[in-house]
Design an enzyme around this catalytic site. Structure first.
Site: not given
Ligand code: UD1
Length: 423
Positions: A22-23, A116, A121, A397
């Site tokens: 999915k990811n 969420c 996030r 999902r």
């Molecule tokens: C992706 C995955 C999710 C997984 C996560 C971590 C998808 C669709 N989802 O989510 O399943 O749990 O990676 O492996 O691929 N953060 C910030 N600022 C930002 C972006 C992120 O502070 O601009 C923080 C987030 O709040 C979180 C952490 O960084 O605490 C990790 O987030 P991130 O690696 O971005 O996860 P996603 O890409 O949203």
């Protein structure tokens, strides 16, 4: 709303085929916005998040055909450069269209994804990156408007190796001629799969000897054909379900090295595994499950997406296990539901202490996020009696044909909708 009814206490047995990730599929679908040529993607799992992404592509102006896990995406007139809140609120990953739209049209207007269930996030890392590439970002009436006169290559150091930000910036940099360098990037296999697809589209992306991503931006990207990598989270989920039910299951068509830490931990906990290039067999084991300490971390560390199913396994350990959730601030919502099923779990901030119990008991529980939902299904498979899991839409999902796959392994699980009186 759909629910699962599970009669637990049966050991899972047999083999299960893993679906495409999915990811990886979501950002790869989004990357097709970088071209007007046709893209063909295979092994795209039929999931709610995938269907939402296809709706987004259609809204933006693409023609989409989805049949037997293959998606064909073609141009269908000019693309839009904005999304409505209705689509973004269904899936946070919708925000990732910002990178491709910005790089193609120098402007993208996307509703800010809210919080969420698993945490706030934010998207600050994405936005800082766009600014480094020459864009300005302003928020108006809940939308973020990202625009630029001209985008230029840059060196960007991410403050945290965010998966989404790495992918968004990669896509954006592909169409900025010159050399962009991304440092402190996410190294998840899903990022590698996105890179493989972008390179097939004509990008030139490589990892240098310091682990930085170097992107040689192009003037134009082309259509491409790609098969999505196996889903390592689904792989880990089935391996953990097999272990927790003390079953004998071979998980096939996966990439075991993407789950190295989990497989090491399981063996340390007492389980015997046979690992090949593309399969993992969990052997039957009735001995004690050793209490371990795990801490979630960016890849190759312990995956935060497997923390909840791991917790279900640890509810049956001997002694007290510790889980440190270091990626998301609020990812223990499954814990109180597991407690309702007889587990002994104490959480404090990012730490959960799980003291093993002899057995779990069936209960009526509610899932509040995707992976936590799977953890409850797993607990239902272990507990004797009838467990009902509410809010299956969270689980839909991210797990393709879950009840069919579990039923084929001998589980007694059915989906029903009490509002439709179909049970
Ligand atoms: C992706 C995955 C999710 C997984 C996560 C971590 C998808 C669709 N989802 O989510 O399943 O749990 O990676 O492996 O691929 N953060 C910030 N600022 C930002 C972006 C992120 O502070 O601009 C923080 C987030 O709040 C979180 C952490 O960084 O605490 C990790 O987030 P991130 O690696 O971005 O996860 P996603 O890409 O949203």
């Amino acid at each position: 709303m759909d629910r699962f009814k599970i009669h637990g206490g049966k050991k899972l047995q047999g083999s299960v085929e893993i679906s495409g990730s999915k990811n990886a599929a979501l950002p790869i679908l989004v990357a097709t916005l970088l071209t007007d040529e046709t893209c063909v993607l295979h092994r795209v799992p039929n999931l709610r998040d995938v269907r939402t992404t296809l709706k987004i592509l259609e809204y933006l102006g693409k023609k989409v055909e989805y049949k037997n896990n293959t998606v064909t995406i073609t141009a269908n007139g000019p693309l839009k450069n904005n999304l409505p809140y209705e689509l973004v609120k269904q899936m946070r990953a919708s925000f990732w269209v910002a990178g491709p739209l910005l790089t193609r049209f120098k402007k993208a207007e996307i509703p800010l994804p809210g919080g969420c269930a698993i945490g706030v996030r934010p998207v600050d890392i994405h936005l800082k990156g766009f600014e480094k590439l020459g864009a300005t970002c302003e928020t108006k009436a809940g939308n973020v408007i990202i625009s630029a006169q001209k985008l230029s290559p840059a060196k960007i150091v991410l403050r945290f190796p965010s998966v989404g930000a790495t992918q968004n910036l990669l896509m954006c940099a592909c169409l900025i001629p010159g050399e962009t360098v991304l440092e402190n990037v996410a190294k998840e296999p899903e990022v590698d799969d996105v890179i493989a697809f972008l390179n097939k589209m004509g990008a030139a992306i490589y990892t240098d000897d310091k682990g930085r991503l170097v992107i040689r931006g192009q003037h134009v990207m082309h259509g491409a054909e790609h098969t999505v990598v196996a889903d390592r989270i689904e792989t880990g989920s089935f391996i953990l379900a097999a272990a927790a039910t003390r079953g004998d299951v071979t998980v096939q068509h996966c990439v075991p090295e993407h789950n190295s830490i989990l497989l090491d931990d399981l063996q340390e906990a007492g389980f015997t595994l046979t690992i090949t290039d593309d399969s993992v067999r969990v052997h039957p084991y009735d001995g004690p499950i050793k209490a371990l300490r795990v801490r979630t971390a960016p890849y190759p560390g312990f995956a935060t997406d497997l923390q909840a199913p791991w917790m279900t396994l640890m509810t049956l350990c001997e002694g007290t296990a510790e889980i440190d959730e270091d990626i998301f601030e609020n990812r223990f919502m499954h814990a109180p539901e597991l407690v309702r099923m007889g587990a002994d779990i104490a959480t404090e901030k990012s730490i959960a202490r799980v003291t093993g119990v002899k057995k779990l008991s069936a209960a009526h529980v509610q899932s509040s996020d995707l992976r936590g939902g799977f953890a409850l299904v797993m607990a239902g498979l272990c507990a004797e009696g009838e467990t009902e899991v509410e809010r299956v839409y969270h689980i839909d999902r991210g797990y393709e044909n879950l009840e069919q796959k579990l039923t084929a392994l001998g589980a007694d699980i059915v989906r029903f909708n009490p509002d439709k009186n179909d049970f």
